[in-house]
Enzyme design. Structure first.
Site, PDB file in Angstrom:
ATOM      1  N   GLY A  13       0.709  -1.240   0.086  1.00 44.23           N
ATOM      2  CA  GLY A  13       0.120  -0.047  -0.123  1.00 44.23           C
ATOM      3  C   GLY A  13       0.998   1.343  -0.060  1.00 44.23           C
ATOM      4  N   SER A  15       1.555   3.363  -2.500  1.00 41.12           N
ATOM      5  CA  SER A  15       1.139   4.415  -3.653  1.00 41.12           C
ATOM      6  C   SER A  15       0.618   5.646  -3.039  1.00 41.12           C
ATOM      7  CB  SER A  15       0.077   3.912  -4.673  1.00 41.12           C
ATOM      8  OG  SER A  15      -0.824   3.549  -3.769  1.00 41.12           O
ATOM      9  N   GLY A  55      18.216   8.552  -5.341  1.00 35.40           N
ATOM     10  CA  GLY A  55      19.589   7.869  -5.642  1.00 35.40           C
ATOM     11  C   GLY A  55      19.305   6.271  -5.088  1.00 35.40           C
ATOM     12  N   SER A 143      -4.203   0.870  14.059  1.00 37.11           N
ATOM     13  CA  SER A 143      -4.940   1.976  14.305  1.00 37.11           C
ATOM     14  C   SER A 143      -5.293   2.061  15.432  1.00 37.11           C
ATOM     15  CB  SER A 143      -6.036   1.999  13.375  1.00 37.11           C
ATOM     16  OG  SER A 143      -7.219   2.950  13.930  1.00 37.11           O
ATOM     17  N   ASN A 150     -14.034   1.700  17.587  1.00 36.83           N
ATOM     18  CA  ASN A 150     -14.703   3.039  17.348  1.00 36.83           C
ATOM     19  C   ASN A 150     -15.963   2.728  16.666  1.00 36.83           C
ATOM     20  OD1 ASN A 150     -14.566   5.611  16.852  1.00 36.83           O
ATOM     21  ND2 ASN A 150     -13.855   5.507  14.655  1.00 36.83           N
ATOM     22  N   TYR A 156     -13.355  -2.477  10.717  1.00 39.95           N
ATOM     23  CA  TYR A 156     -11.877  -2.078  10.842  1.00 39.95           C
ATOM     24  C   TYR A 156     -11.550  -2.147  12.152  1.00 39.95           C
ATOM     25  CZ  TYR A 156      -8.645   1.600  10.017  1.00 39.95           C
ATOM     26  OH  TYR A 156      -7.347   2.409   9.686  1.00 39.95           O
ATOM     27  N   ALA A 158     -11.747  -4.708  14.363  1.00 41.97           N
ATOM     28  CA  ALA A 158     -11.690  -5.925  14.532  1.00 41.97           C
ATOM     29  C   ALA A 158     -10.414  -6.281  13.778  1.00 41.97           C
ATOM     30  CB  ALA A 158     -12.847  -6.710  14.089  1.00 41.97           C
ATOM     31  N   LYS A 160      -8.095  -4.400  12.794  1.00 42.76           N
ATOM     32  CA  LYS A 160      -6.876  -3.857  13.548  1.00 42.76           C
ATOM     33  C   LYS A 160      -6.381  -4.161  14.750  1.00 42.76           C
ATOM     34  CE  LYS A 160      -6.123  -0.869   9.909  1.00 42.76           C
ATOM     35  NZ  LYS A 160      -4.672  -0.827   9.149  1.00 42.76           N
ATOM     36  N   ILE A 189      -4.866  10.792  10.756  1.00 42.46           N
ATOM     37  CA  ILE A 189      -3.721  11.282   9.773  1.00 42.46           C
ATOM     38  C   ILE A 189      -4.351  11.865   8.594  1.00 42.46           C
ATOM     39  CG2 ILE A 189      -1.706  10.652   8.901  1.00 42.46           C
ATOM     40  CD1 ILE A 189      -1.776  10.211  11.855  1.00 42.46           C
TER      41      ILE A 189
END
Ligand code: NDP
Length: 248
Positions: A13, A15, A55, A143, A150, A156, A158, A160, A189
């Site tokens: 992930g 990108s 580089g 998270s 949350n 989500y 579960a 995390k 974020i």
């Protein structure tokens, strides 16, 4: 700060968002970096160019982390191309929020599949090589939702929380091979993921953040790089929150 010797990092992930910032931070620290993405090919090409300008060598591949066979092939290709993977960072993740009473099986499966199975597929693909070399580091993105839960994020949260259990178990399993595994658990974020929340919901959530701002992907990347570095050589199985104090 430059690392000693040439190291290879693999980022799932990479990108966009936090993964992208991790790719750039590791490249700036002298790592050769391979990253994968699901569909944002254009963003991946641009990032590849940006990394090359630093580089170091870079490789971008379209790989769905839910596809275990594809992940295995990806890791083999990366190791053939750049060399053994010293560091794996799993940042691929999605949200499909909604109250449990309305949650479809599809939304449950998609989130668990990408977020939790995706950590399993990547870690399993890199860990045997690390065991043979008796060194390596893994940093998995969880998270604060995985630590505290949350509302409207049962799927989500579960996934995390699962990442935390997975990483703690793995750290106990592979510590004697000189491999460290840690978790970074961010709060809010500023990425495409939080942009989905909408201005009103975000403003309300920011009210609960003592630092009164969103975190930056670069700040999370700095913590990931620290955990991967020799300065953190005695840290394993830890869950480090970077959340502006939202969980206090
Ligand atoms: P973004 O939505 O900005 O980026 C998600 C990245 O994951 C993209 O590169 C995307 O690729 C990739 N991805 C998604 N599904 C797959 C898949 N099946 N296979 C391969 N790659 C995939 O997310 P963030 O940067 O905000 O989040 C990164 C991680 O941090 C996630 O695990 C998230 O849960 C976690 N996190 C984020 C927080 C936040 O506030 N932003 C807070 C706490 C945790 P593509 O571009 O091709 O779609």
């Amino acid at each position: 700060m430059a690392q000693q010797g040439k190291r290879v990092a693999l980022v799932s992930g990479g990108s966009r968002g936090i993964g992208r910032a991790v790719v750039l931070e590791l490249a700036a620290r002298g790592y050769d970096v391979a990253f994968c993405y699901r569909s944002a090919a254009e963003a991946a090409v641009l990032l590849g160019k940006e990394v090359a300008e630093l580089g170091v060598r870079c490789r971008a591949d379209q790989v769905d982390v839910t596809d275990a066979a594809a992940v295995k092939e990806w890791v083999a290709a990366v190791e053939g191309d750049l060399g053994p993977v010293d560091l794996a960072v799993t940042s691929a993740g999605i949200t499909r929020d909604g109250p449990l009473v309305l949650m479809s099986e599809e939304d449950w499966d998609a989130v668990l599949g990408t977020n939790l199975d995706g950590v399993f597929t990547v870690c399993r693909a890199v860990v045997f090589g690390m065991m043979k070399r008796r060194s390596g580091s893994i940093v998995n993105l969880s998270s604060v939702s995985g630590v505290h839960g949350n509302a409207t994020q049962t799927n989500y949260s579960a996934s995390k929380a699962g990442i935390i259990g997975f990483t703690k178990a793995l750290s106990k399993e592979v510590g004697r091979y000189g491999i460290r595994a840690n978790v970074v658990a961010p709060g809010l974020i500023e990425t495409d993921m939080t942009a989905q929340l909408g201005d009103k919901a975000l403003a309300k959530m920011l009210g609960a953040v003592p630092l009164r701002r969103l975190g930056r992907a670069e700040e999370v990347a700095g913590l990931v790089a620290y955990l991967a570095s020799d300065e953190a050589a005695y840290i394993t199985g830890s869950v480090l929150q970077i959340d502006g104090g939202i969980t206090i």
